[in-house]
Design an enzyme around this catalytic site. Structure first.
Site, PDB file in Angstrom:
ATOM      1  N   GLU A  61       1.029  -0.755  -0.395  1.00  0.00           N
ATOM      2  CA  GLU A  61      -0.221  -0.199  -0.158  1.00  0.00           C
ATOM      3  C   GLU A  61       0.815   1.223  -0.129  1.00  0.00           C
ATOM      4  OE1 GLU A  61      -0.023  -2.073   1.799  1.00  0.00           O
ATOM      5  OE2 GLU A  61      -2.431  -3.197   1.182  1.00  0.00           O
ATOM      6  N   HIS A 132     -10.870   8.650   8.919  1.00  0.00           N
ATOM      7  CA  HIS A 132     -10.343   9.221   8.101  1.00  0.00           C
ATOM      8  C   HIS A 132     -10.495  10.963   8.967  1.00  0.00           C
ATOM      9  CE1 HIS A 132     -14.496  11.380   8.860  1.00  0.00           C
ATOM     10  NE2 HIS A 132     -13.601  12.074   8.556  1.00  0.00           N
TER      11      HIS A 132
END
Lengths: 323, 319
Positions: A61, A132
């Site tokens: 990632e 987030h």
């Protein structure tokens, strides 16, 4: 106009941008022939695979998001699928760097990168974490969280066209949850909230699934004679400050609803904004409805208790009005 | 491989320039990351690339890389001094973050490793654009331990990207010696990943240049990445005013005798390419040029309140 699910609208937006601009490409784990988890890239391989614009990556990632940053630095417009928001921890450095590049370069470097991430409670009882808020503290990064298919379409197109790194959040409970009309000619700008339900007694600020629940709550409350205005942020960072302040100016009351845990939640910035610039408009204390400071539990029963739902949003609104 | 005198002269110039930067910037800023002993690796890696090629340099070499790519000396100096006239407008240090308009990927948030991913992405962009450009990702022996290093090399091979990975192995990471930070051979990772991986004498500029030429040609042909480990030595401290009480002074003295500039001078003189006087004159001219650029930048304006963020936080769509 056509009817699409959130997932279909998101993919349609990417496909339309790929048709319009050769610099747009997609990259991520299992997004090629497999089509992406939850069909997040369904159909792109068939149309763009032989052009080399649908790239399966190793399970790396940090580096495939980093490669998105590097390609964006060179003028490409990558749309990178991080798969799940839980993996955000692996790419924090990449966001920190990418967000700093425009400023630190003296304004010459642009990083038109979209990182997609699925999050939230959903049918699979996994990967539900809503992290987030970590990015709220990162200058130069935008955070987008649509609540419906039409916004998913418009906001994805705007995110791809934006010259800044964007985290695009795709809620798993909304992903395949029914179709809605999507007008492909309508553009939805980043940084603009929308009044999803007009009201006069109280302002409810939310995003993604919480907006869906807030809208259901508003309907229930309307039957009781309570007029709740639901402001759907759509873009969480930067906040549409004018939309929030003008709604609170009208209603005098504020309830914020968060799927992220209460401590450090992005919604706290909405509260801070109103405390700073809209305090005189408030008729009573602001109320925050958010999960407790524990990880998202798996069992359906615990998940139900953990997450704000329609009934609890109604309770908060009533409590807000009681002062 | 025979080299034109022009190329040899340019390589020497870049080495001399790198040493001059050390003198001028080191004297000014005790936190300057010195390069003494690593000039051959710097020159051999960064010399002679195309405008569209992208470098992600190690911070120890960032300024030389930017200059090799055509950045203006005085403007870069202004960046080391935090002046308004710098490429970053005083917003970032040019000694660790090169100007992107010259294809430099800097250290934006200061973490080593991620720039290798960005270089991999630059190589991906070059491949998608099919323009023959390449990327060069440089890391120290210290950064070779980062997962980013492994991930980037693996992904570059899997995707067959036009990139050259260079380990600027100066055998020490701040105070951690090579044996304490790196298991096995860095160059041998190439074989494990299915790409050429070679170790060269990083104090021999021609050896470095030869290895780079082969790797660059391979990348431009579309044959994929390579790994070059340049074995050199950090004669300098981690930073200019480093007390270095953690170091083996005898070892430093031994490596000082293997000085890459002295070696290349001897080569150029013995081949009668340049005389000792020519080289002395070049060194003096370069040092004067760097000193003058530094002094000029010193008198440049410093940023004020109006320079903090005139354009705000985000890049806006071009008008």
């Amino acid at each position: 106009m056509s009817r699409m699910t959130f997932q279909q609208a998101t993919v349609a937006a990417i496909a339309d941008e790929m048709r319009a601009d050769r610099d747009v490409f997609v990259m991520g784990e299992d997004i090629g022939r497999f089509g992406g988890p939850l069909r997040s890239n369904a159909g792109l391989w068939e149309e763009f695979g032989d052009q080399g614009r649908v790239l399966d990556t190793p399970i790396s990632e940090s580096t495939f998001v980093g490669a998105g940053v590097g390609a964006a630095m060179c003028g490409k417009r990558p749309v990178v699928d991080l798969m799940f928001l839980e993996f955000l921890a692996l790419v924090m450095q990449q966001f920190l760097d990418a967000g700093a590049m425009h400023y630190y370069s003296g304004g010459t470097q642009r990083v038109p990168l979209v990182v997609r991430a699925k999050f939230g409670i959903g049918p699979f009882h996994g990967h539900a974490y809503d992290h987030h808020s970590w990015l709220m503290n990162m200058p130069g990064v935008k955070i987008v969280a649509p609540s419906n298919p039409a916004d998913a379409y418009g906001l994805m197109r705007a995110s791809i066209r934006d010259d800044n790194p964007v985290l695009f959040l795709e809620h798993m409970a909304l992903y395949h949850a029914g179709k809605a009309e999507v007008d492909r000619s309508v553009s939805v700008p980043l940084g603009k909230a929308v009044v999803a339900n007009a009201g006069s007694d109280v302002t409810v600020v939310s995003s993604a699934l919480m907006t869906r629940r807030a809208l259901a709550a508003a309907k229930t409350l309307a039957a009781e004679g309570i007029s709740a205005e639901v402001v759907d942020l759509r873009t969480i960072s930067p906040l549409d400050e004018d939309a929030i302040l003008s709604s609170v100016r009208k209603t005098g009351r504020l309830v914020v609803v968060s799927e992220a845990v209460k401590r450090g939640a992005s919604m706290n910035d909405v509260v801070a904004l109103v405390a700073e610039q809209g305090f005189g408009d408030l008729k009573g204390p602001v109320r925050r409805l958010a999960p407790p400071n524990i990880p998202t539990p798996s069992a359906r029963e615990l998940e139900r208790i953990y997450l704000p739902d329609e009934a609890r949003i109604c309770d908060e609104v009533r409590a807000s009005l009681a002062v | 491989m025979t080299r034109s005198n022009q190329v040899l002269q340019e390589l020497y110039h870049l080495m001399s320039l790198t040493r001059a930067l050390d003198k001028v910037l080191g004297e000014h800023d005790g936190h300057w990351h010195g390069l003494e002993g690593e000039e051959a690796t710097i020159a051999g890696v960064y010399h002679g690339h195309r405008p569209g090629d992208v470098f992600a340099p190690h911070y120890r070499g960032m300024v030389s890389a930017a200059l090799a790519k055509g950045a203006d000396l005085r403007t870069v100096m202004a960046g080391c001094l935090g002046r308004n006239t710098s490429y970053s407008k005083g917003r970032h240090r040019s000694d660790i973050c090169g100007p992107p308009e010259f294809g430099l990927i800097g250290l934006y948030a200061g973490s080593l490793g991620p720039p290798l991913g960005y270089a991999t992405g630059a190589a991906l962009a070059a491949k998608l654009n099919a323009n023959g450009d390449i990327a060069i990702g440089v890391f120290g022996d210290g950064s070779s331990s980062r997962g980013d290093c492994h991930e980037s090399m693996n992904m570059a091979v899997v995707m067959n990207l036009p990139i050259v990975f260079v380990c600027q192995n100066n055998q020490i990471a701040i105070s951690t010696e090579l044996s304490g930070g790196v298991a096995g051979s860095i160059a041998a990772r190439g074989a494990a990943l299915g790409m050429p991986g070679i170790k060269v004498d990083g104090n021999d500029v021609i050896a470095v240049k030869d290895a780079m030429d082969r790797a660059v040609a391979r990348a431009r042909r579309g044959d994929g990445p390579s790994l070059i480990e340049c074995e050199t030595y950090r004669v300098a401290g981690h930073f200019h005013s480093d007390a270095e009480d953690y170091r083996d002074q005898d070892e430093i003295a031994r490596w000082r005798k293997n000085d890459p500039i002295a070696r290349f001078r001897a080569y150029l003189i013995s081949r009668e390419i340049l005389s000792g006087d020519d080289l002395d004159a070049m060194d003096a001219a370069v040092l004067t040029e760097v000193g003058q650029a530094f002094d000029a930048a010193l008198s440049d304006p410093v940023p004020d309140r109006s320079d903090l963020a005139p354009d705000g936080e985000y890049a806006r769509a071009p008008a």
